[in-house]
Scaffold this active site. Structure first.
Site, PDB file in Angstrom:
ATOM      1  N   VAL A   1      -8.136   3.274   6.868  1.00 31.79           N
ATOM      2  CA  VAL A   1      -8.822   2.450   7.872  1.00 31.79           C
ATOM      3  C   VAL A   1      -7.930   2.214   9.085  1.00 31.79           C
ATOM      4  O   VAL A   1      -8.427   2.083  10.206  1.00 31.79           O
ATOM      5  CB  VAL A   1      -9.325   1.109   7.289  1.00 31.79           C
ATOM      6  CG1 VAL A   1     -10.398   1.350   6.254  1.00 31.79           C
ATOM      7  CG2 VAL A   1      -8.204   0.290   6.712  1.00 31.79           C
TER       8      VAL A   1
ATOM      9  N   GLU B   1      -8.573   3.081  12.972  1.00 28.79           N
ATOM     10  CA  GLU B   1      -8.302   2.080  14.007  1.00 28.79           C
ATOM     11  C   GLU B   1      -7.408   2.660  15.096  1.00 28.79           C
ATOM     12  O   GLU B   1      -7.626   2.418  16.289  1.00 28.79           O
ATOM     13  CB  GLU B   1      -7.663   0.831  13.395  1.00 28.79           C
ATOM     14  CG  GLU B   1      -7.196  -0.195  14.401  1.00 28.79           C
ATOM     15  CD  GLU B   1      -8.295  -0.867  15.215  1.00 28.79           C
ATOM     16  OE1 GLU B   1      -7.973  -1.383  16.311  1.00 28.79           O
ATOM     17  OE2 GLU B   1      -9.467  -0.885  14.774  1.00 28.79           O
TER      18      GLU B   1
ATOM     19  N   HIS C   1       0.843  -1.210   0.000  1.00 31.17           N
ATOM     20  CA  HIS C   1       0.000   0.000   0.000  1.00 31.17           C
ATOM     21  C   HIS C   1       0.865   1.241   0.000  1.00 31.17           C
ATOM     22  O   HIS C   1       0.954   1.930   1.013  1.00 31.17           O
ATOM     23  CB  HIS C   1      -0.906  -0.001   1.217  1.00 31.17           C
ATOM     24  CG  HIS C   1      -2.101   0.884   1.091  1.00 31.17           C
ATOM     25  ND1 HIS C   1      -2.116   2.191   1.512  1.00 31.17           N
ATOM     26  CD2 HIS C   1      -3.333   0.647   0.591  1.00 31.17           C
ATOM     27  CE1 HIS C   1      -3.318   2.711   1.305  1.00 31.17           C
ATOM     28  NE2 HIS C   1      -4.064   1.806   0.746  1.00 31.17           N
TER      29      HIS C   1
ATOM     30  N   ILE D   1       1.763   4.660   1.594  1.00 28.29           N
ATOM     31  CA  ILE D   1       0.746   5.500   2.221  1.00 28.29           C
ATOM     32  C   ILE D   1       0.050   4.668   3.294  1.00 28.29           C
ATOM     33  O   ILE D   1      -0.363   3.532   3.039  1.00 28.29           O
ATOM     34  CB  ILE D   1      -0.298   5.971   1.183  1.00 28.29           C
ATOM     35  CG1 ILE D   1       0.376   6.799   0.093  1.00 28.29           C
ATOM     36  CG2 ILE D   1      -1.417   6.764   1.850  1.00 28.29           C
ATOM     37  CD1 ILE D   1      -0.513   7.034  -1.120  1.00 28.29           C
TER      38      ILE D   1
END
Length: 151
Positions: free
Chosen positions: A65, A69, A55, A61
């Protein structure tokens, strides 16, 4: 059994209060706390985070989500610290996220500041409002509802 947790609270102290462990423990330190009201914690975002592998390759990045969290975990720490660790060992789950907004990307080298306020307690649930910042600039915000597992 009540315990005292002096601030700043480091990773070892955080692990006494939250069930999360690497790679999903997303709070490194608690620096401020006002009982039953507000907490300020942070996560050091490093290049070796496992999610950066995919990612995204070549442009790492932090997933949004995971920022949400991290805000929820900071909220859990607010609840735990407000009750002197007496709720440690009980499981709380994120059950709802509202008004999530993302304003800027979080990348390796950033320190993600997690500013979370307790908005309301509803029986076995807590509603938190969180703002994540990097270098004083807001990168994300959300309302997060967490509930205790009574099963």
């Amino acid at each position: 059994m009540s315990q005292h947790f002096p601030l700043p609270l480091d990773a070892a102290g955080i692990q006494k209060l939250l069930p999360h462990r690497y790679p999903f423990l997303l709070v490194d330190r608690v620096v401020e706390m006002e009982r039953d009201k507000r907490i300020l914690a942070y996560k050091n975002v490093t290049q070796n985070e496992p999610f950066f592998t995919g990612h995204f390759p070549g442009k790492p990045i932090m997933p949004g989500v995971l920022i949400i969290e991290a805000l929820a975990q900071a909220g859990g720490l607010l609840t735990q610290l407000s009750h002197d660790g007496q709720t440690a060992g009980r499981m709380f789950y994120m059950v709802k996220v509202d008004n999530a907004r993302f304003k800027r990307m979080v990348v390796p080298g950033d320190r993600l500041d997690l500013d979370v306020t307790l908005k309301r307690l509803i029986k076995n649930m807590a509603l938190y409002e969180g703002i994540a910042r990097v270098d004083g600039q807001e990168v994300a915000s959300a309302e997060v509802l967490c509930a205790e597992d009574r099963g």
